[in-house]
Scaffold this active site. Sequence first.
Site, short mmCIF file in Angstrom:
data_model
loop_
_atom_site.label_atom_id
_atom_site.label_comp_id
_atom_site.label_asym_id
_atom_site.label_seq_id
_atom_site.Cartn_x
_atom_site.Cartn_y
_atom_site.Cartn_z
N ASP A 1 2.82 -2.77 4.87
CA ASP A 1 4.30 -2.58 4.57
C ASP A 1 4.80 -1.41 5.68
O ASP A 1 4.39 -0.73 6.11
CB ASP A 1 4.62 -1.93 3.09
CG ASP A 1 5.96 -2.17 2.46
OD1 ASP A 1 5.99 -2.81 1.65
OD2 ASP A 1 6.89 -1.59 2.93
N ASP B 1 6.26 -2.18 10.89
CA ASP B 1 7.38 -3.09 10.74
C ASP B 1 6.58 -4.37 11.14
O ASP B 1 6.05 -4.57 12.07
CB ASP B 1 8.38 -2.56 11.77
CG ASP B 1 9.14 -3.82 11.66
OD1 ASP B 1 9.20 -4.86 10.84
OD2 ASP B 1 10.53 -3.34 12.34
N LYS C 1 7.50 -14.42 -1.64
CA LYS C 1 8.69 -14.46 -2.35
C LYS C 1 9.67 -15.18 -1.40
O LYS C 1 9.59 -14.94 -0.17
CB LYS C 1 9.28 -13.15 -2.60
CG LYS C 1 10.52 -12.91 -2.96
CD LYS C 1 10.76 -11.62 -3.92
CE LYS C 1 10.66 -10.42 -2.97
NZ LYS C 1 10.96 -8.97 -3.71
#
Length: 216
Positions: free
Chosen positions: A80, A96, A161
């Site tokens: 993350d 990132d 997601k």
Amino acid sequence: MARSKTSHNWLKEHFDDKYVKMAQKDGYRSRASYKLLEIQEKDKLIRPGMTVIDLGAAPGGWSQVTSRLIGGQGRLIASDILEMDSIPDVTFIQGDFTEDAILEQILEAVGNTQVDLVISDMAPNMSGLSAVDMPRAMFLCELALDLAGRVLRPGGDFLIKVFQGEGFDVYHKDIRKLFDKVQMRKPSSSRDRSREQYLLARGFRGIDGAASIERF
């Protein structure tokens, strides 16, 4: 004044949320844990001994669930852009994901191991403007799929997601070419007003030399 009222309403909704209360009671770091638990209950996605990559892992709700389910013989690599408190036996890479250096760190951590499952709860910081948010969200989805294509074993699975909007239909078609079975999931713990859904792709067929997504 309007902003203060909006903030107050958000906080009230947050702390009145039954899944927030359940997370506090059950020791999970976020209500997102229950989204994965619900999908797991239905689809039996995670099994003992698996090697899993968790993208967008902070604060660690999905990693907590996954770590428990794969057990001591399993392996979990989480990443993350935000900090995440350590979880036993979880390799965490902060940075990132859109940067090549972070991708390389993840690939280095994977090594020669074939990954059984890639899960992604990544989302960009939302501006509220669909014309801005959707391209950002789809770019993260494309990068997650690119990673999955590099590391998944034949027959491996992918859970991500996604948000309905421009670019989603093309993405959905691309995934259907790469996996045997593709389904959509909307866990009850996902807020009704949220446009998020989870795309579950099972039975990775392989890229067969298809070009990887260009990272920049």
